[in-house]
Design a protein around this motif. Structure first.
Motif, PDB file in Angstrom:
ATOM      1  N   MET A   1      62.361  26.834  32.295  1.00 11.46           N
ATOM      2  CA  MET A   1      63.479  26.373  31.473  1.00 11.46           C
ATOM      3  C   MET A   1      64.587  25.829  32.367  1.00 11.46           C
ATOM      4  O   MET A   1      64.889  26.398  33.416  1.00 11.46           O
ATOM      5  CB  MET A   1      64.025  27.523  30.612  1.00 11.46           C
ATOM      6  N   ASN A   2      65.178  24.730  31.983  1.00  8.43           N
ATOM      7  CA  ASN A   2      66.266  24.118  32.743  1.00  8.43           C
ATOM      8  C   ASN A   2      67.504  25.004  32.673  1.00  8.43           C
ATOM      9  O   ASN A   2      67.994  25.342  31.608  1.00  8.43           O
ATOM     10  CB  ASN A   2      66.564  22.733  32.174  1.00  8.43           C
ATOM     11  N   LEU A   3      68.018  25.391  33.866  1.00  8.35           N
ATOM     12  CA  LEU A   3      69.172  26.279  33.896  1.00  8.35           C
ATOM     13  C   LEU A   3      70.429  25.605  33.396  1.00  8.35           C
ATOM     14  O   LEU A   3      71.400  26.281  33.032  1.00  8.35           O
ATOM     15  CB  LEU A   3      69.386  26.790  35.334  1.00  8.35           C
ATOM     16  N   SER A   4      70.424  24.250  33.405  1.00  9.33           N
ATOM     17  CA  SER A   4      71.610  23.543  32.925  1.00  9.33           C
ATOM     18  C   SER A   4      71.713  23.539  31.416  1.00  9.33           C
ATOM     19  O   SER A   4      72.762  23.231  30.867  1.00  9.33           O
ATOM     20  CB  SER A   4      71.606  22.094  33.432  1.00  9.33           C
ATOM     21  N   GLU A   5      70.608  23.900  30.744  1.00  6.02           N
ATOM     22  CA  GLU A   5      70.637  23.931  29.289  1.00  6.02           C
ATOM     23  C   GLU A   5      71.355  25.185  28.815  1.00  6.02           C
ATOM     24  O   GLU A   5      71.250  26.252  29.415  1.00  6.02           O
ATOM     25  CB  GLU A   5      69.215  23.913  28.716  1.00  6.02           C
ATOM     26  N   PRO A   6      72.091  25.115  27.715  1.00  2.00           N
ATOM     27  CA  PRO A   6      72.801  26.286  27.195  1.00  2.00           C
ATOM     28  C   PRO A   6      71.828  27.332  26.682  1.00  2.00           C
ATOM     29  O   PRO A   6      70.802  27.012  26.096  1.00  2.00           O
ATOM     30  CB  PRO A   6      73.647  25.709  26.050  1.00  2.00           C
ATOM     31  N   GLN A   7      72.126  28.584  26.957  1.00  2.00           N
ATOM     32  CA  GLN A   7      71.293  29.691  26.506  1.00  2.00           C
ATOM     33  C   GLN A   7      71.719  30.099  25.099  1.00  2.00           C
ATOM     34  O   GLN A   7      72.909  30.254  24.826  1.00  2.00           O
ATOM     35  CB  GLN A   7      71.430  30.887  27.451  1.00  2.00           C
ATOM     36  N   HIS A   8      70.728  30.287  24.206  1.00  2.00           N
ATOM     37  CA  HIS A   8      71.086  30.638  22.829  1.00  2.00           C
ATOM     38  C   HIS A   8      71.489  32.105  22.742  1.00  2.00           C
ATOM     39  O   HIS A   8      71.062  32.949  23.524  1.00  2.00           O
ATOM     40  CB  HIS A   8      69.929  30.318  21.876  1.00  2.00           C
ATOM     41  N   LEU A  34      70.155  17.539  23.272  1.00  2.00           N
ATOM     42  CA  LEU A  34      69.597  17.091  24.550  1.00  2.00           C
ATOM     43  C   LEU A  34      68.125  16.713  24.429  1.00  2.00           C
ATOM     44  O   LEU A  34      67.671  15.752  25.069  1.00  2.00           O
ATOM     45  CB  LEU A  34      69.765  18.188  25.601  1.00  2.00           C
ATOM     46  N   ARG A  35      67.362  17.461  23.628  1.00  2.00           N
ATOM     47  CA  ARG A  35      65.916  17.219  23.522  1.00  2.00           C
ATOM     48  C   ARG A  35      65.407  17.814  22.221  1.00  2.00           C
ATOM     49  O   ARG A  35      66.098  18.626  21.598  1.00  2.00           O
ATOM     50  CB  ARG A  35      65.176  17.840  24.706  1.00  2.00           C
ATOM     51  N   PRO A  36      64.201  17.405  21.798  1.00  2.00           N
ATOM     52  CA  PRO A  36      63.629  17.995  20.576  1.00  2.00           C
ATOM     53  C   PRO A  36      63.421  19.496  20.752  1.00  2.00           C
ATOM     54  O   PRO A  36      62.987  19.972  21.804  1.00  2.00           O
ATOM     55  CB  PRO A  36      62.292  17.263  20.405  1.00  2.00           C
ATOM     56  N   LEU A  37      63.747  20.251  19.708  1.00  2.00           N
ATOM     57  CA  LEU A  37      63.613  21.702  19.754  1.00  2.00           C
ATOM     58  C   LEU A  37      62.155  22.126  19.641  1.00  2.00           C
ATOM     59  O   LEU A  37      61.350  21.485  18.957  1.00  2.00           O
ATOM     60  CB  LEU A  37      64.427  22.349  18.629  1.00  2.00           C
ATOM     61  N   THR A  38      61.807  23.191  20.332  1.00  2.00           N
ATOM     62  CA  THR A  38      60.495  23.814  20.224  1.00  2.00           C
ATOM     63  C   THR A  38      60.663  25.200  19.609  1.00  2.00           C
ATOM     64  O   THR A  38      61.784  25.683  19.418  1.00  2.00           O
ATOM     65  CB  THR A  38      59.818  23.925  21.595  1.00  2.00           C
ATOM     66  N   LEU A  39      59.528  25.848  19.343  1.00  2.00           N
ATOM     67  CA  LEU A  39      59.587  27.168  18.720  1.00  2.00           C
ATOM     68  C   LEU A  39      60.280  28.179  19.621  1.00  2.00           C
ATOM     69  O   LEU A  39      60.985  29.073  19.146  1.00  2.00           O
ATOM     70  CB  LEU A  39      58.171  27.641  18.375  1.00  2.00           C
ATOM     71  N   GLY A  40      60.120  28.030  20.933  1.00  2.00           N
ATOM     72  CA  GLY A  40      60.757  28.952  21.851  1.00  2.00           C
ATOM     73  C   GLY A  40      62.265  28.824  21.897  1.00  2.00           C
ATOM     74  O   GLY A  40      62.960  29.730  22.373  1.00  2.00           O
ATOM     75  N   ASP A  41      62.794  27.675  21.419  1.00  2.81           N
ATOM     76  CA  ASP A  41      64.242  27.477  21.414  1.00  2.81           C
ATOM     77  C   ASP A  41      64.929  28.198  20.267  1.00  2.81           C
ATOM     78  O   ASP A  41      66.143  28.428  20.317  1.00  2.81           O
ATOM     79  CB  ASP A  41      64.570  25.979  21.322  1.00  2.81           C
ATOM     80  N   ILE A  42      64.190  28.522  19.232  1.00  5.67           N
ATOM     81  CA  ILE A  42      64.779  29.126  18.042  1.00  5.67           C
ATOM     82  C   ILE A  42      65.008  30.611  18.280  1.00  5.67           C
ATOM     83  O   ILE A  42      64.076  31.334  18.668  1.00  5.67           O
ATOM     84  CB  ILE A  42      63.879  28.917  16.810  1.00  5.67           C
ATOM     85  N   PRO A  43      66.220  31.117  18.071  1.00  4.53           N
ATOM     86  CA  PRO A  43      66.459  32.562  18.244  1.00  4.53           C
ATOM     87  C   PRO A  43      65.615  33.378  17.276  1.00  4.53           C
ATOM     88  O   PRO A  43      65.346  32.949  16.147  1.00  4.53           O
ATOM     89  CB  PRO A  43      67.956  32.717  17.950  1.00  4.53           C
ATOM     90  N   SER A  44      65.159  34.533  17.730  1.00  2.00           N
ATOM     91  CA  SER A  44      64.372  35.402  16.859  1.00  2.00           C
ATOM     92  C   SER A  44      65.253  35.966  15.749  1.00  2.00           C
ATOM     93  O   SER A  44      66.467  36.125  15.916  1.00  2.00           O
ATOM     94  CB  SER A  44      63.765  36.560  17.672  1.00  2.00           C
ATOM     95  N   ILE A  45      64.622  36.246  14.629  1.00  4.76           N
ATOM     96  CA  ILE A  45      65.366  36.738  13.476  1.00  4.76           C
ATOM     97  C   ILE A  45      65.835  38.168  13.743  1.00  4.76           C
ATOM     98  O   ILE A  45      65.165  38.951  14.427  1.00  4.76           O
ATOM     99  CB  ILE A  45      64.476  36.683  12.211  1.00  4.76           C
ATOM    100  N   SER A  46      67.003  38.498  13.265  1.00  2.00           N
ATOM    101  CA  SER A  46      67.546  39.833  13.483  1.00  2.00           C
ATOM    102  C   SER A  46      66.776  40.865  12.666  1.00  2.00           C
ATOM    103  O   SER A  46      66.115  40.539  11.672  1.00  2.00           O
ATOM    104  CB  SER A  46      69.032  39.877  13.112  1.00  2.00           C
TER     105      SER A  46
END
Length: 473
Positions: A1-8, A34-46
């Motif tokens: 993962m690119n470290l320059s990308e914001p962490q969710h 910045l780029r198309p979202l993938t499944l790993g970008d989506i925060p897990s449900i609480s």
């Protein structure tokens, strides 16, 4: 993962300020930019939003209501269970709706105060700053309360929808044979895809409905405070428009019920046709069954069209009422002389009528949605109170204590318990562990029925059926 990308940041981990400003979602929006979202970008449900927890809460409330239910109780248990589980969190939604309504209705009063302040010969700077501060506070409260209202109501609706979807799925695994005849596979899919989905929209539309009524009443109060008796001529056409919506609501409810019934019939037919597609293709019956589906779809479209044709009347009433009410209010001011027709009065009346336009426009739609939700509540209630497979149909014994796998003694079984002649009569079986058994016979002899009887899925009239604790289909 690119470290320059914001962490969710997940909602449950966000701090108070992040939740207040909804800034916890900014990293996800930035990454999507910045780029198309993938499944790993989506925060897990609480955890509190998971369907398993939602279903367990609903199931506990449902079971307690079933235990306390009397034979003559006609109330909707699904609605009562949902209310019991989600009442507390909807109190917060109601508070947000009240704050938003009060802040919106306060704007015409602030406008009236600003106009009167501008007409003063000697202006007090402190009074002006107080008015400006009130305006800023009002807009901030309106913005935050509205966003929290919308977010919390959608979140609560998602939990309701998840709970009911799981409840319908779990129920269909335990339906008795008679209940399965009353509810086809297509209908059960409809309960999940349509009715349970409407439950997810229920909190938002419910709070919108009563808050619009509150907004309308408070706006009428502002009109009376500004123009006095001159507001009476404007209330008359407004009340007439409200009463004209009532017969439309009853007709829409009838059309919605018929539409759902026709939709269930179409889905039932489609399910049966798909299950028998091999025979239909063999006999070249495609056109006949295609015509059947088209006729059912035409009936469904008929009720949907009737429902949609009534909607223009609500819009006509909305556009006409605005002009009529404003004209009637100004006419009342001129006749009664209750308020001068100066800039302050005219601007305040127009601003108040603009706020009243939202309830007049939205209430028919809200009423229509609530009618659909009521129909869906009734359909799910009818399904969830259906008879289940009896646990007494089959006796269980430990597998390690016996060499017997299946024992049936003097078994009489019937798909319809009230039928004069049972489906299976005097069944005697004694199958040892490890034996391979074949059930042979012509079509309709009862080969499938005897398997259902062993599994306890066909009502037992008399006799005994014994199985080990563990068995497979």
């Amino acid at each position: 993962m690119n470290l320059s990308e914001p962490q969710h940041v997940e909602l449950g981990e966000a701090n108070f300020f992040s939740k207040l400003s909804f800034s916890w979602i900014n990293p996800l929006l930035s990454r999507g930019y910045l780029r198309p979202l993938t499944l790993g970008d989506i925060p897990s449900i609480s955890t509190e939003d998971e369907s398993d927890l939602a279903y367990r809460k609903f199931a506990n409330a449902w079971e307690s209501l079933i235990r306390d239910k009397s034979s003559n109780d006609r109330r909707n248990l699904v609605l009562r269970a949902i209310t019991k589980v989600y009442f507390k969190e909807n109190i917060f939604i109601a508070i947000c709706a009240v704050l938003r309504t009060v802040s919106v209705v306060a704007l015409p009063l602030l406008l009236y105060a600003f106009v009167n302040y501008s007409k003063r010969e000697k202006k007090n700077l402190q009074d002006g700053l107080v008015l400006l501060g009130c305006l800023i506070v009002s807009k901030v409260v309106e913005s935050l309360s509205q966003r929290y209202w919308f977010f919390a109501s959608r979140r609560s609706g998602m939990r309701m929808r998840s709970a009911l979807m799981v409840a319908v799925y779990q129920k269909q695994l335990k339906l008795s044979s008679l209940a399965r005849q009353r509810h086809s596979t297509g209908e059960i899919v409809n309960y999940i895809a349509v009715d349970a989905y409407r439950m997810g929209e229920f909190p938002w539309w419910f709070h919108l409905s009563w808050s619009l009524v509150l907004q309308l009443l408070m706006s009428i109060g502002v009109l009376f405070w500004v123009v006095g008796l001159g507001a009476i001529p404007g209330i008359v056409p407004l009340a007439v428009c409200g009463f004209l919506n009532m017969p439309f609501a009853k007709i829409i409810k009838k059309y919605q019920s018929q539409f759902m019934i026709s939709q269930d019939e179409r889905l039932r037919a489609i399910s049966e046709i798909l299950n028998s597609m091999k025979i239909i293709k063999l006999q070249s019956w495609e056109e006949k069954f295609k015509g059947l589906i088209q006729s059912l779809r035409s009936n469904e479209f008929k009720w949907l069209a009737k429902q949609q044709f009534l909607r223009p009347y609500a819009f006509i009433l909305y556009w006409i009422s605005q002009a009529i009410v404003s004209s009637a209010v100004f006419l009342g001011c001129a006749l009664f002389g209750s308020a001068p027709l100066n800039a302050g009065t005219i601007f305040t009346v127009l601003a108040t009528l603009r706020i009243m336009a939202e309830p007049v426009r939205m209430l028919p739609d809200a009423l229509s949605i609530l009618i659909q939700v009521k129909v869906s509540f009734g359909r799910i209630h009818t399904f969830l109170i259906e008879n289940e497979l009896s646990k007494d149909e089959v006796s269980r014994f430990p597998l390690q204590n016996s060499d017997t796998s299946v024992t049936v003694e003097a078994g009489n079984f019937s798909w319809i318990p009230e039928a004069a002649s049972p489906t299976l009569r005097n069944v005697e079986m004694d199958i040892k562990r490890g034996q391979k058994i074949a059930v042979c016979g012509p079509v309709g002899a009862g080969k499938s029925s005897i398997l259902y009887a062993v599994l306890g899925e066909i009502p037992k009239l008399s006799g005994t059926v014994e199985l080990p604790n563990k068995y497979s289909y």
